[in-house]
Scaffold this motif. Structure first.
Motif, PDB file in Angstrom:
ATOM      1  N   THR A   1      28.733  34.629  40.513  1.00  0.00           N
ATOM      2  CA  THR A   1      29.433  33.825  41.515  1.00  0.00           C
ATOM      3  C   THR A   1      29.362  32.373  41.096  1.00  0.00           C
ATOM      4  OG1 THR A   1      28.836  35.403  43.238  1.00  0.00           O
ATOM      5  CG2 THR A   1      29.508  33.233  43.965  1.00  0.00           C
ATOM      6  N   SER A   2      30.488  31.697  41.173  1.00  0.00           N
ATOM      7  CA  SER A   2      30.509  30.268  40.872  1.00  0.00           C
ATOM      8  C   SER A   2      31.346  29.564  41.931  1.00  0.00           C
ATOM      9  CB  SER A   2      31.072  30.021  39.469  1.00  0.00           C
ATOM     10  OG  SER A   2      32.371  30.551  39.360  1.00  0.00           O
ATOM     11  N   ARG A   3      31.166  28.277  42.009  1.00  0.00           N
ATOM     12  CA  ARG A   3      31.916  27.467  42.979  1.00  0.00           C
ATOM     13  C   ARG A   3      32.594  26.318  42.254  1.00  0.00           C
ATOM     14  NH1 ARG A   3      31.164  28.118  48.320  1.00  0.00           N
ATOM     15  NH2 ARG A   3      29.501  29.485  48.981  1.00  0.00           N
ATOM     16  N   ILE A   4      33.817  26.077  42.652  1.00  0.00           N
ATOM     17  CA  ILE A   4      34.550  24.890  42.234  1.00  0.00           C
ATOM     18  C   ILE A   4      34.906  24.195  43.538  1.00  0.00           C
ATOM     19  CG2 ILE A   4      36.577  23.972  41.056  1.00  0.00           C
ATOM     20  CD1 ILE A   4      34.650  25.417  39.163  1.00  0.00           C
ATOM     21  N   GLY A   5      34.287  23.076  43.785  1.00  0.00           N
ATOM     22  CA  GLY A   5      34.430  22.441  45.098  1.00  0.00           C
ATOM     23  C   GLY A   5      33.827  23.378  46.128  1.00  0.00           C
ATOM     24  N   HIS A   6      34.603  23.721  47.157  1.00  0.00           N
ATOM     25  CA  HIS A   6      34.133  24.645  48.189  1.00  0.00           C
ATOM     26  C   HIS A   6      34.676  26.057  47.990  1.00  0.00           C
ATOM     27  CE1 HIS A   6      32.194  21.466  50.399  1.00  0.00           C
ATOM     28  NE2 HIS A   6      33.296  20.735  50.304  1.00  0.00           N
ATOM     29  N   THR A   7      35.478  26.258  46.949  1.00  0.00           N
ATOM     30  CA  THR A   7      36.064  27.576  46.674  1.00  0.00           C
ATOM     31  C   THR A   7      35.074  28.401  45.857  1.00  0.00           C
ATOM     32  OG1 THR A   7      38.269  26.608  46.703  1.00  0.00           O
ATOM     33  CG2 THR A   7      38.047  28.774  45.691  1.00  0.00           C
ATOM     34  N   GLN A   8      34.855  29.643  46.283  1.00  0.00           N
ATOM     35  CA  GLN A   8      33.893  30.531  45.613  1.00  0.00           C
ATOM     36  C   GLN A   8      34.628  31.593  44.813  1.00  0.00           C
ATOM     37  OE1 GLN A   8      30.394  32.028  47.803  1.00  0.00           O
ATOM     38  NE2 GLN A   8      31.209  34.059  47.364  1.00  0.00           N
ATOM     39  N   TYR A   9      34.203  31.808  43.565  1.00  0.00           N
ATOM     40  CA  TYR A   9      34.773  32.811  42.664  1.00  0.00           C
ATOM     41  C   TYR A   9      33.700  33.839  42.342  1.00  0.00           C
ATOM     42  CZ  TYR A   9      38.520  29.437  41.888  1.00  0.00           C
ATOM     43  OH  TYR A   9      39.565  28.566  42.050  1.00  0.00           O
ATOM     44  N   GLU A  10      33.967  35.101  42.636  1.00  0.00           N
ATOM     45  CA  GLU A  10      33.032  36.187  42.311  1.00  0.00           C
ATOM     46  C   GLU A  10      33.695  37.071  41.265  1.00  0.00           C
ATOM     47  OE1 GLU A  10      30.508  39.695  44.570  1.00  0.00           O
ATOM     48  OE2 GLU A  10      31.733  38.324  45.740  1.00  0.00           O
ATOM     49  N   SER A  11      33.094  37.155  40.066  1.00  0.00           N
ATOM     50  CA  SER A  11      33.697  37.913  38.965  1.00  0.00           C
ATOM     51  C   SER A  11      33.673  39.407  39.255  1.00  0.00           C
ATOM     52  CB  SER A  11      32.979  37.619  37.654  1.00  0.00           C
ATOM     53  OG  SER A  11      31.652  38.087  37.716  1.00  0.00           O
ATOM     54  N   LEU A  12      34.776  40.069  38.948  1.00  0.00           N
ATOM     55  CA  LEU A  12      34.895  41.514  39.135  1.00  0.00           C
ATOM     56  C   LEU A  12      35.296  42.212  37.833  1.00  0.00           C
ATOM     57  CD1 LEU A  12      36.833  41.533  42.537  1.00  0.00           C
ATOM     58  CD2 LEU A  12      34.367  41.750  42.184  1.00  0.00           C
ATOM     59  N   SER A  13      35.307  41.479  36.720  1.00  0.00           N
ATOM     60  CA  SER A  13      35.651  42.060  35.426  1.00  0.00           C
ATOM     61  C   SER A  13      34.671  41.526  34.385  1.00  0.00           C
ATOM     62  CB  SER A  13      37.085  41.703  35.032  1.00  0.00           C
ATOM     63  OG  SER A  13      37.249  40.306  34.967  1.00  0.00           O
ATOM     64  N   PRO A  14      34.473  42.262  33.289  1.00  0.00           N
ATOM     65  CA  PRO A  14      33.572  41.770  32.248  1.00  0.00           C
ATOM     66  C   PRO A  14      34.126  40.504  31.606  1.00  0.00           C
ATOM     67  CG  PRO A  14      34.266  44.040  31.804  1.00  0.00           C
ATOM     68  CD  PRO A  14      35.031  43.568  32.976  1.00  0.00           C
ATOM     69  N   GLU A  15      33.251  39.675  31.113  1.00  0.00           N
ATOM     70  CA  GLU A  15      33.630  38.438  30.426  1.00  0.00           C
ATOM     71  C   GLU A  15      34.572  38.733  29.266  1.00  0.00           C
ATOM     72  OE1 GLU A  15      33.687  34.407  29.480  1.00  0.00           O
ATOM     73  OE2 GLU A  15      32.708  35.293  31.216  1.00  0.00           O
ATOM     74  N   SER A  16      34.416  39.884  28.610  1.00  0.00           N
ATOM     75  CA  SER A  16      35.211  40.233  27.430  1.00  0.00           C
ATOM     76  C   SER A  16      36.601  40.761  27.766  1.00  0.00           C
ATOM     77  CB  SER A  16      34.463  41.284  26.605  1.00  0.00           C
ATOM     78  OG  SER A  16      34.264  42.449  27.400  1.00  0.00           O
ATOM     79  N   SER A  17      36.887  40.990  29.020  1.00  0.00           N
ATOM     80  CA  SER A  17      38.174  41.557  29.422  1.00  0.00           C
ATOM     81  C   SER A  17      39.320  40.589  29.121  1.00  0.00           C
ATOM     82  CB  SER A  17      38.145  41.875  30.918  1.00  0.00           C
ATOM     83  OG  SER A  17      39.361  42.443  31.317  1.00  0.00           O
ATOM     84  N   ALA A  18      40.468  41.136  28.696  1.00  0.00           N
ATOM     85  CA  ALA A  18      41.640  40.308  28.389  1.00  0.00           C
ATOM     86  C   ALA A  18      42.197  39.641  29.645  1.00  0.00           C
ATOM     87  CB  ALA A  18      42.723  41.152  27.734  1.00  0.00           C
ATOM     88  N   VAL A  19      42.076  40.321  30.760  1.00  0.00           N
ATOM     89  CA  VAL A  19      42.473  39.719  32.033  1.00  0.00           C
ATOM     90  C   VAL A  19      41.229  39.593  32.894  1.00  0.00           C
ATOM     91  CG1 VAL A  19      44.876  40.497  32.061  1.00  0.00           C
ATOM     92  CG2 VAL A  19      43.126  41.967  32.997  1.00  0.00           C
TER      93      VAL A  19
END
Length: 191
Positions: free
Chosen positions: A81-99
């Motif tokens: 999970t990361s935040r940019i400003g107040h928006t939260q992003y939770e990864s649902l795919s591997p880092e190596s994924s093309a998308v």
């Protein structure tokens, strides 16, 4: 490789031999390995080793990867999970994924405050699906509001901007290219 995976090599060799339409005698002639040794290997009564498997693989026109069972990798995604400003992003795919796939939570607007769009542009495509809340999407000269169950797909070279609208936060499933990930997750918020 798990210990029991070696026992699968013999049956795999037999299946490939039969698929190629070869008899034990034909494979024996092609490899120089006796038919009885090949039969015991296929039946799991003889342990496989490189001296046996390599000539068989060559004769059957196989790569060793076709014969040696591969362990299935752990399919679970290590979520971050990361935040940019107040928006939260939770990864649902591997880092190596093309998308890259993320669950994005846009924070609720402060009561009485209307957010001023600051559209961005970058290479790629973005697809999103609203899970909950209401999402404001400014795309070019369009100003759209999407609710739960609605989806959008757009070329990110068109100026675009996203934010929650209404009383609460908006949760969105978002899929974008590596370039989109770089822009969305590494951009610095405007002061």
């Amino acid at each position: 490789m798990p210990d029991d995976s070696l026992s699968l090599i013999g049956p795999r060799l037999k299946a490939w031999r039969e698929k190629r339409g070869m008899t034990l005698a034909e494979l024996s002639a092609a490899t120089g390995i006796s038919s009885s040794t090949l039969s015991r290997l296929e039946a799991g009564k003889r342990a496989p080793n490189l001296e046996l498997v390599v000539p068989i693989a060559r004769s059957l026109r196989l790569e060793l990867d076709d014969i040696v069972p591969r362990a299935a990798p752990d399919p679970r995604v290590r979520r971050t999970t990361s935040r940019i400003g107040h928006t939260q992003y939770e990864s649902l795919s591997p880092e190596s994924s093309a998308v890259q796939t993320y669950k994005v939570t846009f924070p609720a607007n402060e009561p009485g405050v209307v957010a001023v769009p600051e559209p961005k542009v970058h290479d790629g495509q973005e697809w999103l699906y609203v899970l909950s809340g209401r999402l404001r999407l400014v795309l070019g000269d369009q100003d759209l509001t999407l609710g739960p169950g609605e989806a959008a797909e757009f070329d990110t070279r068109i100026p675009h901007w996203l934010a929650a609208t209404g009383r609460g936060p908006a949760e969105v499933l978002s899929i974008f290219s590596k370039e989109g990930k770089r822009i969305h997750l590494r951009a610095r918020p405007t002061p």
